[in-house]
Design a protein around this motif. Structure first.
Motif, PDB file in Angstrom:
ATOM      1  N   GLU A   5       0.823  -1.206   0.000  1.00  0.00           N
ATOM      2  CA  GLU A   5       0.000   0.000   0.000  1.00  0.00           C
ATOM      3  C   GLU A   5       0.858   1.258   0.000  1.00  0.00           C
ATOM      4  O   GLU A   5       0.543   2.251  -0.681  1.00  0.00           O
ATOM      5  CB  GLU A   5      -0.943  -0.017   1.205  1.00  0.00           C
ATOM      6  N   LEU A   6       1.968   1.238   0.728  1.00  0.00           N
ATOM      7  CA  LEU A   6       2.888   2.372   0.728  1.00  0.00           C
ATOM      8  C   LEU A   6       3.591   2.510  -0.624  1.00  0.00           C
ATOM      9  O   LEU A   6       3.833   3.626  -1.101  1.00  0.00           O
ATOM     10  CB  LEU A   6       3.911   2.213   1.850  1.00  0.00           C
ATOM     11  N   ALA A   7       3.890   1.371  -1.253  1.00  0.00           N
ATOM     12  CA  ALA A   7       4.544   1.399  -2.572  1.00  0.00           C
ATOM     13  C   ALA A   7       3.652   2.057  -3.610  1.00  0.00           C
ATOM     14  O   ALA A   7       4.117   2.833  -4.459  1.00  0.00           O
ATOM     15  CB  ALA A   7       4.905  -0.019  -3.003  1.00  0.00           C
ATOM     16  N   ARG A   8       2.368   1.742  -3.577  1.00  0.00           N
ATOM     17  CA  ARG A   8       1.448   2.312  -4.564  1.00  0.00           C
ATOM     18  C   ARG A   8       1.394   3.831  -4.457  1.00  0.00           C
ATOM     19  O   ARG A   8       1.185   4.537  -5.453  1.00  0.00           O
ATOM     20  CB  ARG A   8       0.053   1.701  -4.371  1.00  0.00           C
ATOM     21  N   ALA A   9       1.630   4.365  -3.248  1.00  0.00           N
ATOM     22  CA  ALA A   9       1.566   5.810  -3.041  1.00  0.00           C
ATOM     23  C   ALA A   9       2.899   6.516  -3.286  1.00  0.00           C
ATOM     24  O   ALA A   9       2.950   7.751  -3.298  1.00  0.00           O
ATOM     25  CB  ALA A   9       1.085   6.107  -1.614  1.00  0.00           C
ATOM     26  N   PHE A  10       3.983   5.747  -3.492  1.00  0.00           N
ATOM     27  CA  PHE A  10       5.307   6.355  -3.655  1.00  0.00           C
ATOM     28  C   PHE A  10       5.548   6.668  -5.133  1.00  0.00           C
ATOM     29  O   PHE A  10       5.486   5.774  -5.979  1.00  0.00           O
ATOM     30  CB  PHE A  10       6.393   5.413  -3.124  1.00  0.00           C
ATOM     31  N   PRO A  11       5.856   7.912  -5.464  1.00  0.00           N
ATOM     32  CA  PRO A  11       5.958   8.297  -6.882  1.00  0.00           C
ATOM     33  C   PRO A  11       7.100   7.640  -7.643  1.00  0.00           C
ATOM     34  O   PRO A  11       7.057   7.571  -8.875  1.00  0.00           O
ATOM     35  CB  PRO A  11       6.134   9.827  -6.822  1.00  0.00           C
ATOM     36  N   GLY A  12       8.123   7.134  -6.937  1.00  0.00           N
ATOM     37  CA  GLY A  12       9.245   6.514  -7.629  1.00  0.00           C
ATOM     38  C   GLY A  12       9.026   5.057  -7.989  1.00  0.00           C
ATOM     39  O   GLY A  12       9.873   4.444  -8.645  1.00  0.00           O
ATOM     40  N   ILE A  13       7.906   4.472  -7.550  1.00  0.00           N
ATOM     41  CA  ILE A  13       7.581   3.086  -7.882  1.00  0.00           C
ATOM     42  C   ILE A  13       6.745   3.085  -9.156  1.00  0.00           C
ATOM     43  O   ILE A  13       5.605   3.542  -9.174  1.00  0.00           O
ATOM     44  CB  ILE A  13       6.804   2.383  -6.745  1.00  0.00           C
ATOM     45  N   GLY A  14       7.306   2.547 -10.237  1.00  0.00           N
ATOM     46  CA  GLY A  14       6.606   2.588 -11.523  1.00  0.00           C
ATOM     47  C   GLY A  14       5.863   1.318 -11.879  1.00  0.00           C
ATOM     48  O   GLY A  14       5.038   1.307 -12.806  1.00  0.00           O
TER      49      GLY A  14
END
Length: 376
Positions: A24-33
């Motif tokens: 869930e945190l990854a989905r909100a992080f702009p650097g995770i494509g």
């Protein structure tokens, strides 16, 4: 910091409680494509994939880690199943976040560390409490010499028994699922991080099992480490407190005495207490286990953090987002290294070995010797 930032292709192997938080945190992080998920329990995995709008899902970790999009991997499976996906991620050259421990087999842990070092992999291990403000403040005082040279340390961790019941119920391979290896490792890592530079040379420990022997584990392990420079450290844990104990997981007390001062840490969460007629659930409740109703809680005692407005706030958020910044932008972070993780496992197992032998154990211990005597 990196100047050529590339979008991260993230694989998460294991979609349980911790895998869900990090996804869930990854989905909100702009650097995770790109996000790919894997879990052998397809109902849990597919639900998470739907909730975070994952780009890919499979129940085969090999299929996920061989995807060309993946550049970084989180290993969030049960403790006994870290080895195979971790070794494949190393082979593929991924940046790695491995939930503690590297492995529950000391030989496999050594093999993982060797592979990480041989392949130049940037790998960290999940010791979430390093990201709490209070411990970062203490670390700064220690590294700047505010209490002089540390010579005496005492660490005590208390937990209710829901964690060992939940942990042992998931597997019959319980020989290494001890209070030190599974949970004491967190307070051990914190203490060793705060004592950075101290090298342990021996440990003497003892254990008891009046309560949790029925679940294939010990109740408590108490031990004393001696460091190369003569520093002594008492490291104690009990995870056999009653299920109604108000701490969601555990409370820690640490005393650090130096030549010029002392730091006394009470991290028991007893400063924020809720009593209510409404029954409270446990932090870790396995299928088929119904704990007694709890009507008193030490709030903020759940290690990952606390929910507000559908979001998790606290150290696991800080830890996860810091790792994303590390992988995406090359940021410096206080994560535990793979070497720290392997050291922690060897030290916790050495405590179990000393308790089994009833005599002090010289450190470091050979992984083969550890496993032969602890497991057979």
């Amino acid at each position: 910091m990196k100047t050529d930032k590339q979008q991260v292709g993230l694989a998460i192997v294991g979609c349980g409680t911790i895998g869900r938080i990090r996804a869930e945190l990854a989905r909100a992080f702009p650097g995770i494509g790109w996000i790919g998920l894997c879990d052998i329990k397809s109902d849990i995995g597919r639900k998470l994939a739907e909730d975070v709008e994952a780009d890919f899902y499979t129940d085969d970790y090999r299929e996920l880690l061989n995807r060309p999009e993946v550049t970084a991997t989180i290993i969030a499976t049960d403790e006994n199943f870290h080895f195979d996906p971790t070794m494949l991620a190393i082979e593929k050259g991924h940046a790695l976040f491995i939930e503690k421990p590297l492995a529950t087999d000391a030989r496999q842990s050594a093999q993982i560390l060797a592979a990480i070092e041989e392949n130049g992999i940037d790998a960290v291990v999940g010791y979430t409490q390093r990201f709490r403000r209070r411990f970062l403040a203490i670390k700064e005082r220690l590294v700047t010499g505010q209490i002089g040279d540390v010579h005496s340390v005492v660490t005590r961790a208390f937990m209710n028994r829901m964690v060992p019941i939940a942990t042992t119920q998931r597997t019959q391979e319980r020989a290494t699922l001890t209070p030190m290896v599974v949970s004491g490792t967190h307070s051990l890592d914190m203490s060793m991080w705060l004592m950075e530079g101290k090298k342990p040379v021996s440990v003497f420990a003892q254990s008891c099992d009046k309560v949790l022997s029925a679940h294939g584990t010990k109740d408590s392990t108490f031990g004393v480490f001696t460091m190369e420079d003569g520093t002594i450290w008492s490291m104690n844990i009990s995870w056999a407190l009653p299920e109604v104990w108000p701490g969601a997981v555990y409370g820690i007390e640490i005393g650090i005495v130096g030549t010029e001062g002392v730091i006394d840490i009470e991290d028991t969460h007893r400063d924020l207490v809720m009593a209510t007629n409404v029954a409270q659930g446990g932090g870790y409740v396995p299928d088929g286990y119904v704990p007694p109703a709890r009507h008193v809680d030490f709030l903020t005692s759940y290690p990952p953090g606390d929910l507000h407005d559908g979001q998790l706030w606290g150290p696991m958020r800080e830890e996860t987002n810091s790792w994303f910044q590390r992988v995406y932008a090359g940021a410096r972070t206080p994560h535990a290294t793979a070497a720290d993780g392997h050291r922690n496992l060897m030290m916790t197992m050495a405590m179990d070995l000393s308790a089994k032998r009833g005599v002090p154990v010289a450190l470091p211990v050979d992984p083969d010797e550890l496993m032969q005597e602890l497991v057979g």
